[in-house]
Scaffold this motif. Structure first.
Motif, PDB file in Angstrom:
ATOM      1  N   VAL A 293      35.402  29.652  33.441  1.00  0.00           N
ATOM      2  CA  VAL A 293      34.945  29.733  34.829  1.00  0.00           C
ATOM      3  C   VAL A 293      36.112  29.454  35.777  1.00  0.00           C
ATOM      4  O   VAL A 293      36.304  30.142  36.776  1.00  0.00           O
ATOM      5  CB  VAL A 293      33.791  28.744  35.084  1.00  0.00           C
ATOM      6  N   VAL A 294      36.917  28.441  35.441  1.00  0.00           N
ATOM      7  CA  VAL A 294      38.090  28.114  36.254  1.00  0.00           C
ATOM      8  C   VAL A 294      39.063  29.290  36.273  1.00  0.00           C
ATOM      9  O   VAL A 294      39.648  29.622  37.309  1.00  0.00           O
ATOM     10  CB  VAL A 294      38.785  26.840  35.721  1.00  0.00           C
ATOM     11  N   GLU A 295      39.223  29.932  35.139  1.00  0.00           N
ATOM     12  CA  GLU A 295      40.129  31.083  35.063  1.00  0.00           C
ATOM     13  C   GLU A 295      39.649  32.222  35.953  1.00  0.00           C
ATOM     14  O   GLU A 295      40.451  32.890  36.623  1.00  0.00           O
ATOM     15  CB  GLU A 295      40.235  31.551  33.619  1.00  0.00           C
ATOM     16  N   VAL A 296      38.338  32.434  35.990  1.00  0.00           N
ATOM     17  CA  VAL A 296      37.789  33.469  36.870  1.00  0.00           C
ATOM     18  C   VAL A 296      38.069  33.110  38.329  1.00  0.00           C
ATOM     19  O   VAL A 296      38.411  33.973  39.145  1.00  0.00           O
ATOM     20  CB  VAL A 296      36.271  33.643  36.627  1.00  0.00           C
ATOM     21  N   ARG A 297      37.930  31.825  38.662  1.00  0.00           N
ATOM     22  CA  ARG A 297      38.245  31.382  40.027  1.00  0.00           C
ATOM     23  C   ARG A 297      39.712  31.672  40.361  1.00  0.00           C
ATOM     24  O   ARG A 297      40.025  32.122  41.474  1.00  0.00           O
ATOM     25  CB  ARG A 297      37.969  29.883  40.170  1.00  0.00           C
ATOM     26  N   GLN A 298      40.598  31.420  39.414  1.00  0.00           N
ATOM     27  CA  GLN A 298      42.020  31.677  39.640  1.00  0.00           C
ATOM     28  C   GLN A 298      42.284  33.158  39.901  1.00  0.00           C
ATOM     29  O   GLN A 298      43.160  33.518  40.683  1.00  0.00           O
ATOM     30  CB  GLN A 298      42.836  31.209  38.438  1.00  0.00           C
ATOM     31  N   LEU A 299      41.529  34.019  39.227  1.00  0.00           N
ATOM     32  CA  LEU A 299      41.723  35.464  39.370  1.00  0.00           C
ATOM     33  C   LEU A 299      41.152  36.001  40.679  1.00  0.00           C
ATOM     34  O   LEU A 299      41.698  36.954  41.250  1.00  0.00           O
ATOM     35  CB  LEU A 299      41.066  36.196  38.187  1.00  0.00           C
ATOM     36  N   LEU A 300      40.068  35.392  41.162  1.00  0.00           N
ATOM     37  CA  LEU A 300      39.351  35.967  42.302  1.00  0.00           C
ATOM     38  C   LEU A 300      39.617  35.291  43.651  1.00  0.00           C
ATOM     39  O   LEU A 300      39.679  35.968  44.685  1.00  0.00           O
ATOM     40  CB  LEU A 300      37.840  35.940  42.027  1.00  0.00           C
ATOM     41  N   LEU A 301      39.748  33.972  43.659  1.00  0.00           N
ATOM     42  CA  LEU A 301      39.826  33.275  44.940  1.00  0.00           C
ATOM     43  C   LEU A 301      41.080  33.588  45.762  1.00  0.00           C
ATOM     44  O   LEU A 301      40.973  33.868  46.962  1.00  0.00           O
ATOM     45  CB  LEU A 301      39.698  31.761  44.723  1.00  0.00           C
ATOM     46  N   PRO A 302      42.284  33.552  45.173  1.00  0.00           N
ATOM     47  CA  PRO A 302      43.466  33.838  45.991  1.00  0.00           C
ATOM     48  C   PRO A 302      43.469  35.235  46.616  1.00  0.00           C
ATOM     49  O   PRO A 302      43.732  35.380  47.829  1.00  0.00           O
ATOM     50  CB  PRO A 302      44.630  33.636  45.011  1.00  0.00           C
ATOM     51  N   PRO A 303      43.167  36.304  45.867  1.00  0.00           N
ATOM     52  CA  PRO A 303      43.097  37.622  46.503  1.00  0.00           C
ATOM     53  C   PRO A 303      42.007  37.682  47.573  1.00  0.00           C
ATOM     54  O   PRO A 303      42.156  38.391  48.576  1.00  0.00           O
ATOM     55  CB  PRO A 303      42.778  38.568  45.334  1.00  0.00           C
ATOM     56  N   ALA A 304      40.927  36.951  47.355  1.00  0.00           N
ATOM     57  CA  ALA A 304      39.856  36.933  48.353  1.00  0.00           C
ATOM     58  C   ALA A 304      40.336  36.292  49.645  1.00  0.00           C
ATOM     59  O   ALA A 304      40.017  36.767  50.747  1.00  0.00           O
ATOM     60  CB  ALA A 304      38.638  36.181  47.812  1.00  0.00           C
ATOM     61  N   ALA A 305      41.113  35.221  49.534  1.00  0.00           N
ATOM     62  CA  ALA A 305      41.652  34.569  50.732  1.00  0.00           C
ATOM     63  C   ALA A 305      42.581  35.515  51.482  1.00  0.00           C
ATOM     64  O   ALA A 305      42.566  35.584  52.721  1.00  0.00           O
ATOM     65  CB  ALA A 305      42.388  33.285  50.356  1.00  0.00           C
ATOM     66  N   ALA A 306      43.396  36.262  50.735  1.00  0.00           N
ATOM     67  CA  ALA A 306      44.301  37.234  51.357  1.00  0.00           C
ATOM     68  C   ALA A 306      43.506  38.320  52.071  1.00  0.00           C
ATOM     69  O   ALA A 306      43.849  38.736  53.192  1.00  0.00           O
ATOM     70  CB  ALA A 306      45.209  37.855  50.303  1.00  0.00           C
ATOM     71  N   LEU A 307      42.447  38.785  51.450  1.00  0.00           N
ATOM     72  CA  LEU A 307      41.611  39.812  52.049  1.00  0.00           C
ATOM     73  C   LEU A 307      40.918  39.288  53.303  1.00  0.00           C
ATOM     74  O   LEU A 307      40.803  39.994  54.313  1.00  0.00           O
ATOM     75  CB  LEU A 307      40.571  40.286  51.027  1.00  0.00           C
ATOM     76  N   ALA A 308      40.478  38.042  53.246  1.00  0.00           N
ATOM     77  CA  ALA A 308      39.822  37.429  54.399  1.00  0.00           C
ATOM     78  C   ALA A 308      40.767  37.370  55.598  1.00  0.00           C
ATOM     79  O   ALA A 308      40.344  37.562  56.747  1.00  0.00           O
ATOM     80  CB  ALA A 308      39.326  36.032  54.045  1.00  0.00           C
ATOM     81  N   ALA A 309      42.045  37.112  55.341  1.00  0.00           N
ATOM     82  CA  ALA A 309      43.019  37.055  56.430  1.00  0.00           C
ATOM     83  C   ALA A 309      43.149  38.400  57.144  1.00  0.00           C
ATOM     84  O   ALA A 309      43.453  38.459  58.325  1.00  0.00           O
ATOM     85  CB  ALA A 309      44.383  36.616  55.901  1.00  0.00           C
ATOM     86  N   GLN A 310      42.886  39.468  56.422  1.00  0.00           N
ATOM     87  CA  GLN A 310      42.985  40.806  57.016  1.00  0.00           C
ATOM     88  C   GLN A 310      41.713  41.201  57.766  1.00  0.00           C
ATOM     89  O   GLN A 310      41.761  42.028  58.674  1.00  0.00           O
ATOM     90  CB  GLN A 310      43.233  41.836  55.912  1.00  0.00           C
ATOM     91  N   ARG A 311      40.576  40.609  57.398  1.00  0.00           N
ATOM     92  CA  ARG A 311      39.300  41.104  57.908  1.00  0.00           C
ATOM     93  C   ARG A 311      38.481  40.096  58.707  1.00  0.00           C
ATOM     94  O   ARG A 311      37.445  40.450  59.253  1.00  0.00           O
ATOM     95  CB  ARG A 311      38.440  41.592  56.718  1.00  0.00           C
ATOM     96  N   VAL A 312      38.919  38.847  58.757  1.00  0.00           N
ATOM     97  CA  VAL A 312      38.120  37.817  59.423  1.00  0.00           C
ATOM     98  C   VAL A 312      37.868  38.170  60.886  1.00  0.00           C
ATOM     99  O   VAL A 312      38.721  38.739  61.568  1.00  0.00           O
ATOM    100  CB  VAL A 312      38.820  36.441  59.310  1.00  0.00           C
ATOM    101  N   THR A 313      36.667  37.856  61.360  1.00  0.00           N
ATOM    102  CA  THR A 313      36.296  38.145  62.747  1.00  0.00           C
ATOM    103  C   THR A 313      36.425  36.886  63.599  1.00  0.00           C
ATOM    104  O   THR A 313      36.512  35.770  63.087  1.00  0.00           O
ATOM    105  CB  THR A 313      34.850  38.644  62.824  1.00  0.00           C
ATOM    106  N   GLU A 314      36.409  37.073  64.911  1.00  0.00           N
ATOM    107  CA  GLU A 314      36.486  35.937  65.827  1.00  0.00           C
ATOM    108  C   GLU A 314      35.282  35.018  65.653  1.00  0.00           C
ATOM    109  O   GLU A 314      35.407  33.793  65.738  1.00  0.00           O
ATOM    110  CB  GLU A 314      36.563  36.440  67.273  1.00  0.00           C
TER     111      GLU A 314
END
Length: 238
Positions: A93-114
């Protein structure tokens, strides 16, 4: 293949083909049973199974409908599945978090709304004021859920939310292990928010990498009694 399984596959095929659309009511029970070549009892079992995974919605006195088929509905069962994962399998489960969370944070930086940024600010303001351990955990989870939402990808957000809920007890123990950890966690949630505000995908991803890694190492220390702490750009992160 059992008769019930065949009925389930047939209904799924009708949904995949568009013959049954999201929100659409299924044909009357006898009509559908005749069409699928199964008994009404087998059809009811199939409908019950599909309703349990949020594909169908049985409304008493009104009939059975296809749900919205939104990822948040279809993947809700993942939360319950992850709750049953044994401690010995938590590394996966931790390994899945390592694979998904960082790219998700990067994607959020591109798409986050006000609006999402404003809600994140509000959560951190509450975190600054509260001293209640349960509330602190809840607010960290809320902040994380907002970051997931900011990816603009409902499927990814639903999966990450399930992983987040699976780690609730670990998060509570981790935040309570050392008195200073809460302050550090809050400080670096602010760092993540600043990265999102700037649209800095690289920094958002770096922060997330170390957040996950630090949690992983803490779990590992519980097993091995080591004391190493990860850092990013010279600063420790939760």
């Amino acid at each position: 293949m059992s008769v019930t399984s065949r009925a389930i596959d047939s209904i799924r095929a009708m949904i995949r083909s568009g013959e049954l659309a999201p929100g659409e009511r299924l044909p009357p029970e006898q009509e559908l049973a005749d069409r699928l070549g199964v008994s009404r009892g087998s059809l009811r079992e199939a409908v019950r199974a599909l309703s349990q995974i949020n594909v169908l919605d049985v409304r008493r006195g009104d009939g059975t409908y296809v749900t919205s088929l939104a990822p948040s509905e279809l993947l809700s069962g993942l939360v319950f599945a992850l709750e049953l994962v044994q401690a010995k399998d938590l590394d996966e489960v931790v390994e899945v978090r390592q694979l998904l969370l960082p790219p998700a944070a990067a994607l959020a930086a591109q798409r986050v709304t006000e609006d999402q940024l404003a809600r994140m600010h509000e959560v951190l303001e509450h975190l600054e004021r509260t001293t209640d351990p349960d509330e602190i955990v809840r607010l960290h989870e809320k902040f994380g859920a907002l970051v997931f939402e900011a990816t603009g990808n409902e499927t990814l957000s639903s999966i990450l939310r399930a992983l987040q809920l699976r780690g609730e007890n670990v998060r509570r123990a981790w935040l309570s292990a050392e008195p200073t950890r809460r302050d550090v966690a809050l400080a670096h949630q602010r760092m993540l928010l600043e990265a999102l505000q700037r649209g800095d995908s690289d920094m958002a991803q770096s922060i997330s990498v170390v957040q996950v890694e630090r949690r992983r190492r803490w779990i590992e220390r519980l097993r091995t009694n080591t004391s190493a702490e990860p850092s990013v750009q010279g600063q420790p992160l939760p």
